[in-house]
Design a protein around this motif. Structure first.
Motif, PDB file in Angstrom:
ATOM      1  N   LYS A   9       0.834  -1.201   0.000  1.00 14.11           N
ATOM      2  CA  LYS A   9       0.000   0.000   0.000  1.00 14.11           C
ATOM      3  C   LYS A   9       0.868   1.250   0.000  1.00 14.11           C
ATOM      4  O   LYS A   9       0.599   2.217  -0.726  1.00 14.11           O
ATOM      5  N   SER A  10       1.936   1.253   0.802  1.00 13.88           N
ATOM      6  CA  SER A  10       2.831   2.397   0.866  1.00 13.88           C
ATOM      7  C   SER A  10       3.447   2.688  -0.493  1.00 13.88           C
ATOM      8  O   SER A  10       3.521   3.838  -0.939  1.00 13.88           O
ATOM      9  N   GLN A  11       3.905   1.626  -1.179  1.00 11.99           N
ATOM     10  CA  GLN A  11       4.515   1.792  -2.493  1.00 11.99           C
ATOM     11  C   GLN A  11       3.497   2.295  -3.520  1.00 11.99           C
ATOM     12  O   GLN A  11       3.782   3.164  -4.327  1.00 11.99           O
ATOM     13  N   ILE A  12       2.294   1.717  -3.460  1.00 14.92           N
ATOM     14  CA  ILE A  12       1.260   2.091  -4.429  1.00 14.92           C
ATOM     15  C   ILE A  12       0.829   3.542  -4.225  1.00 14.92           C
ATOM     16  O   ILE A  12       0.745   4.315  -5.172  1.00 14.92           O
ATOM     17  N   THR A  13       0.582   3.925  -2.977  1.00 11.58           N
ATOM     18  CA  THR A  13       0.065   5.263  -2.723  1.00 11.58           C
ATOM     19  C   THR A  13       1.119   6.340  -2.908  1.00 11.58           C
ATOM     20  O   THR A  13       0.793   7.502  -3.117  1.00 11.58           O
ATOM     21  N   LYS A  79       9.379  11.882 -14.767  1.00 13.66           N
ATOM     22  CA  LYS A  79       9.657  13.317 -14.604  1.00 13.66           C
ATOM     23  C   LYS A  79       8.546  14.171 -15.196  1.00 13.66           C
ATOM     24  O   LYS A  79       8.324  15.304 -14.744  1.00 13.66           O
ATOM     25  N   GLU A  80       7.835  13.641 -16.198  1.00 17.92           N
ATOM     26  CA  GLU A  80       6.750  14.392 -16.819  1.00 17.92           C
ATOM     27  C   GLU A  80       5.565  14.607 -15.876  1.00 17.92           C
ATOM     28  O   GLU A  80       4.685  15.417 -16.149  1.00 17.92           O
ATOM     29  N   CYS A  81       5.555  13.888 -14.769  1.00 21.02           N
ATOM     30  CA  CYS A  81       4.461  13.988 -13.795  1.00 21.02           C
ATOM     31  C   CYS A  81       4.827  14.919 -12.640  1.00 21.02           C
ATOM     32  O   CYS A  81       4.260  14.825 -11.546  1.00 21.02           O
ATOM     33  N   TRP A  82       5.755  15.844 -12.873  1.00 21.58           N
ATOM     34  CA  TRP A  82       6.293  16.695 -11.818  1.00 21.58           C
ATOM     35  C   TRP A  82       5.234  17.554 -11.128  1.00 21.58           C
ATOM     36  O   TRP A  82       5.393  17.910  -9.945  1.00 21.58           O
ATOM     37  N   LYS A  83       4.161  17.893 -11.823  1.00 21.74           N
ATOM     38  CA  LYS A  83       3.144  18.735 -11.184  1.00 21.74           C
ATOM     39  C   LYS A  83       2.528  18.019  -9.984  1.00 21.74           C
ATOM     40  O   LYS A  83       2.321  18.615  -8.926  1.00 21.74           O
ATOM     41  N   CYS A  84       2.223  16.731 -10.149  1.00 22.65           N
ATOM     42  CA  CYS A  84       1.661  15.962  -9.033  1.00 22.65           C
ATOM     43  C   CYS A  84       2.680  15.796  -7.914  1.00 22.65           C
ATOM     44  O   CYS A  84       2.362  15.966  -6.731  1.00 22.65           O
ATOM     45  N   TRP A  85       3.925  15.461  -8.273  1.00 20.35           N
ATOM     46  CA  TRP A  85       4.947  15.275  -7.233  1.00 20.35           C
ATOM     47  C   TRP A  85       5.158  16.586  -6.473  1.00 20.35           C
ATOM     48  O   TRP A  85       5.334  16.585  -5.241  1.00 20.35           O
ATOM     49  N   ARG A  86       5.137  17.705  -7.182  1.00 18.65           N
ATOM     50  CA  ARG A  86       5.355  19.007  -6.548  1.00 18.65           C
ATOM     51  C   ARG A  86       4.213  19.361  -5.603  1.00 18.65           C
ATOM     52  O   ARG A  86       4.438  19.847  -4.495  1.00 18.65           O
ATOM     53  N   GLU A  87       2.983  19.113  -6.035  1.00 18.79           N
ATOM     54  CA  GLU A  87       1.833  19.413  -5.180  1.00 18.79           C
ATOM     55  C   GLU A  87       1.821  18.526  -3.946  1.00 18.79           C
ATOM     56  O   GLU A  87       1.539  18.980  -2.841  1.00 18.79           O
ATOM     57  N   GLN A  97      -3.360  11.402  -6.497  1.00 20.74           N
ATOM     58  CA  GLN A  97      -3.908  10.961  -5.217  1.00 20.74           C
ATOM     59  C   GLN A  97      -5.437  10.931  -5.238  1.00 20.74           C
ATOM     60  O   GLN A  97      -6.050  10.028  -4.676  1.00 20.74           O
ATOM     61  N   ALA A  98      -6.027  11.931  -5.888  1.00 21.56           N
ATOM     62  CA  ALA A  98      -7.488  11.996  -5.951  1.00 21.56           C
ATOM     63  C   ALA A  98      -8.056  10.810  -6.719  1.00 21.56           C
ATOM     64  O   ALA A  98      -9.097  10.245  -6.344  1.00 21.56           O
TER      65      ALA A  98
END
Length: 409
Positions: A9-13, A79-87, A97-98
């Motif tokens: 779960k930790s890895q997935i989330t 790296k293309e998903c940086w917006k989600c990682w940054r938020e 996450q949503a």
């Protein structure tokens, strides 16, 4: 066994995203993406997949999308998903996450899901179509990739000839693929440009109705609020549900400045008409994109929202980065933080978490020197349009120019 599920779960989330496996996006300028937050477009051999050369079927089954799925299965953060990682780093609930939130760990780890994930799914469950950049506005935080009005201004102001509009999105081949996907689709989102003034939007609705699967579909549409579509309203009951979200960031003259040349009185009048026309299966919402322009005025915006029965959502602007609140000078951040913390009445409890995330994001390390670039860009457009940032946003303009002077000392 419990500890193993906890580790999984930790890895997935923390790393996994279901969007490349279930969602399919065509941008308004004809490139393909797994979601609307993904930076750039899917690439193969250094070239972006384009609508003009690659159809829906080929893009969904492309090596580029298969490789992206493998990255998530391998625990790699693209790296293309940086917006989600940054938020997420700022404590804001990201799109990733949503989307992942409704799934329980047992659902995610089920054998059926693993089989579906391994095969990449035969068709998407949700479809996000930017039918074209056809639009009647040239918003300050937008550009020619999403607006034909911006294309026109570039030609008038700088003599630049641009042709970014994706044309003939629903050609015969893509219509054929769409009809094959409809039995498995749960949701179709339509973005712009301005969808409600686009003929292909209504062609898409007709295809769904003729298929017999409309009652299984949620239709989501983002609109700038300048168009009241009687034709769309008449179809509200034909679908499982309809969600119509309005891109409104501010009020009065400030709204007109940011969403130029929209008229605030006309947009608010249209909102009232949509409120009266909605059915029990219709959801109306407001998406406010928070930027340098409007973050100071969020308390007034919250107060106005309480006069409408429309749920608000706040979206953080990431690009262009010189308009992002993370790059505000520290003195501005401090002042705005106190204003946001002073809000007492909230139309919806969800907004408390959003505003707290907004504050945390804004106070992350940024580049305050970008205020120079922001003010130069604002002045350049003001001169061409006959607008005035100083007159329209006097409080924010004073804060920014005071910070600008201090940066030069």
């Amino acid at each position: 066994m419990g500890w193993l599920l906890d580790v999984a779960k930790s890895q997935i989330t923390s790393r996994f995203c279901p969007m490349p496996f279930t969602n399919f996006v065509l941008s308004s300028y004809g490139t393909y993406r797994p979601c609307c937050e993904y930076e750039g477009g899917l690439e193969e051999r250094g070239e972006q997949l384009q609508l003009s050369t690659t159809g829906f079927h080929e893009a969904w089954n492309s090596k580029a999308l298969r490789d992206l799925r493998l990255k998530f299965l391998s625990g790699i953060k693209p790296k293309e998903c940086w917006k989600c990682w940054r938020e997420e780093a700022a404590g804001i609930k990201s799109l990733r996450q949503a989307v992942l939130e409704p799934f329980s760990i047992k659902d995610v780890l089920s054998f059926k899901n693993f089989v579906n994930i391994a095969t990449g799914f035969r068709s998407p469950r949700s479809l996000n179509l930017g039918l074209s950049n056809l639009c009647n506005l040239k918003c300050r935080i937008c550009g020619p990739l999403s607006s034909t009005m911006w294309e026109k201004e570039y030609l008038e102001k700088d003599g630049l000839v641009l042709d970014n509009q994706s044309k003939n999105t629903l050609n015969d081949a893509n219509c054929k693929t769409l009809k094959e996907w409809l039995p498995n689709l749960d949701r179709i989102e339509v973005l712009g440009g301005e969808p409600l003034m686009n003929k292909e939007f209504y062609k898409l609705l007709d295809i769904c109705l003729a298929s017999g699967y409309a009652k299984n579909l949620t239709i989501h549409c983002n609109s700038n609020g300048t168009v009241f579509s009687k034709r769309f309203v008449e179809l509200f009951d034909e679908f499982k549900s309809v969600s119509l979200y309005f891109s409104i960031d501010d009020l009065g003259d400030r709204f007109t400045f940011q969403r130029y040349p929209a008229k605030w009185e006309s947009v608010e009048k249209n909102l009232r008409k949509y409120e009266r026309a909605r059915k029990s299966t219709t959801e109306l919402g407001i998406v406010a994109t928070v930027s340098l322009f409007n973050v100071f005025y969020v308390p007034e915006f919250i107060e106005w929202i309480s006069s409408h029965s429309i749920k608000p959502t706040f979206h953080i602007l990431h690009a262009p980065d010189y308009f992002s609140i993370v790059n505000l000078p520290d003195a501005c951040k401090k002042y705005v933080t106190e204003r946001l913390k002073s809000i007492d009445d909230w139309p919806y409890s969800d907004n408390r978490e959003e505003i707290q995330g907004m504050i945390q994001f804004m106070n992350m390390p940024g580049n305050p020197n970008s205020v120079r670039e922001a003010l130069a860009e604002i002045e350049n457009i003001d001169k061409h349009r006959g607008n005035s940032f100083h007159r329209t946003f006097p409080e924010m303009a004073e804060l920014l120019h005071s910070a600008y002077i201090r940066l030069d000392l």
